[in-house]
Scaffold this motif. Sequence first.
Motif, short mmCIF file in Angstrom:
data_model
loop_
_atom_site.label_atom_id
_atom_site.label_comp_id
_atom_site.label_asym_id
_atom_site.label_seq_id
_atom_site.Cartn_x
_atom_site.Cartn_y
_atom_site.Cartn_z
N CYS A 98 0.81 -1.22 0.00
CA CYS A 98 0.00 0.00 0.00
C CYS A 98 0.84 1.27 0.00
N THR A 99 2.15 1.13 0.17
CA THR A 99 3.04 2.29 0.05
C THR A 99 3.19 2.65 -1.42
N ILE A 100 3.33 1.63 -2.26
CA ILE A 100 3.47 1.86 -3.69
C ILE A 100 2.10 2.05 -4.34
N PHE A 101 1.14 1.21 -3.98
CA PHE A 101 -0.21 1.30 -4.53
C PHE A 101 -1.11 1.92 -3.47
N GLN A 102 -1.20 3.25 -3.50
CA GLN A 102 -1.87 3.97 -2.44
C GLN A 102 -3.39 3.88 -2.50
N ASP A 103 -3.92 3.36 -3.60
CA ASP A 103 -5.35 3.11 -3.71
C ASP A 103 -5.56 1.62 -4.03
N PRO A 104 -5.36 0.77 -3.03
CA PRO A 104 -5.44 -0.67 -3.29
C PRO A 104 -6.82 -1.12 -3.76
N MET A 105 -7.88 -0.38 -3.40
CA MET A 105 -9.22 -0.75 -3.87
C MET A 105 -9.29 -0.60 -5.39
N ALA A 106 -8.70 0.46 -5.92
CA ALA A 106 -8.68 0.65 -7.38
C ALA A 106 -7.86 -0.44 -8.05
N VAL A 107 -6.75 -0.82 -7.43
CA VAL A 107 -5.92 -1.91 -7.97
C VAL A 107 -6.75 -3.19 -8.05
N MET A 108 -7.49 -3.49 -7.00
CA MET A 108 -8.27 -4.72 -6.98
C MET A 108 -9.44 -4.65 -7.96
N ARG A 109 -10.10 -3.49 -8.08
CA ARG A 109 -11.19 -3.36 -9.06
C ARG A 109 -10.65 -3.60 -10.47
N ASN A 110 -9.50 -3.01 -10.77
CA ASN A 110 -8.89 -3.21 -12.09
C ASN A 110 -8.50 -4.67 -12.30
N LEU A 111 -7.93 -5.29 -11.29
CA LEU A 111 -7.52 -6.68 -11.41
C LEU A 111 -8.72 -7.58 -11.70
N VAL A 112 -9.81 -7.37 -10.98
CA VAL A 112 -11.01 -8.17 -11.19
C VAL A 112 -11.51 -8.00 -12.63
N ARG A 113 -11.52 -6.77 -13.13
CA ARG A 113 -11.99 -6.51 -14.50
C ARG A 113 -11.07 -7.17 -15.53
N VAL A 114 -9.77 -7.06 -15.35
CA VAL A 114 -8.83 -7.65 -16.31
C VAL A 114 -8.94 -9.17 -16.30
N LEU A 115 -8.98 -9.78 -15.13
CA LEU A 115 -9.09 -11.24 -15.05
C LEU A 115 -10.39 -11.72 -15.69
N GLN A 116 -11.48 -11.01 -15.48
CA GLN A 116 -12.76 -11.39 -16.09
C GLN A 116 -12.69 -11.26 -17.60
N HIS A 117 -12.11 -10.17 -18.08
CA HIS A 117 -11.99 -9.92 -19.52
C HIS A 117 -11.15 -11.00 -20.20
N VAL A 118 -9.97 -11.25 -19.64
CA VAL A 118 -9.08 -12.26 -20.21
C VAL A 118 -9.73 -13.64 -20.12
N GLY A 119 -10.36 -13.95 -18.99
CA GLY A 119 -11.04 -15.23 -18.83
C GLY A 119 -12.14 -15.43 -19.85
N ASN A 120 -12.91 -14.38 -20.13
CA ASN A 120 -13.97 -14.48 -21.13
C ASN A 120 -13.39 -14.76 -22.52
N LYS A 121 -12.28 -14.12 -22.85
CA LYS A 121 -11.64 -14.37 -24.15
C LYS A 121 -11.14 -15.81 -24.24
N ILE A 122 -10.55 -16.30 -23.16
CA ILE A 122 -10.06 -17.68 -23.14
C ILE A 122 -11.23 -18.65 -23.30
#
Length: 141
Positions: free
Chosen positions: A54-78
């Motif tokens: 959280c020192t480097i990623f000061q908005d961890p909620m945004a990091v996790m929201r983005n991660l969930v979206r990317v994983l869902q997107h890539v998973g749907n393509k797969i």
Amino acid sequence: MVLAPEVMGYEAAGQFALDGAVRSVSRLGDGHIHATFAVNVASGRRVVMQRVNCTIFQDPMAVMRNLVRVLQHVGNKIDAEGGDRHRQVLTLVPTRHGDPFWRGGDGEVWRCFWYVEGAVAQSVVSCSQAYAIGQCFGRFL
């Protein structure tokens, strides 16, 4: 009192919807950004758990929201290509409350992924490997 990372890891691991009791928690590698742990579960399955920096990623909620979206997107393509989602994209383990991460009382943010058995991390040693990796990253664009 400052707790050892593995002790904090046991508390964090207990917050996720694992398919059995936590048997062990140990450091995994020496990551440069996040603290990463291997967690062995009584069912025999394993997970990889990370304490987000959280020192480097000061908005961890945004990091996790983005991660969930990317994983869902890539998973749907797969899925659309007939691939194996569970081997080709990370699978987040939700918390016992269904959230994609857990925030401890100390403010630390933890996330958890099912371990991909048989997968091996390798260093890039050739231009052809770098090219293949670039193609994989570009698939989700």
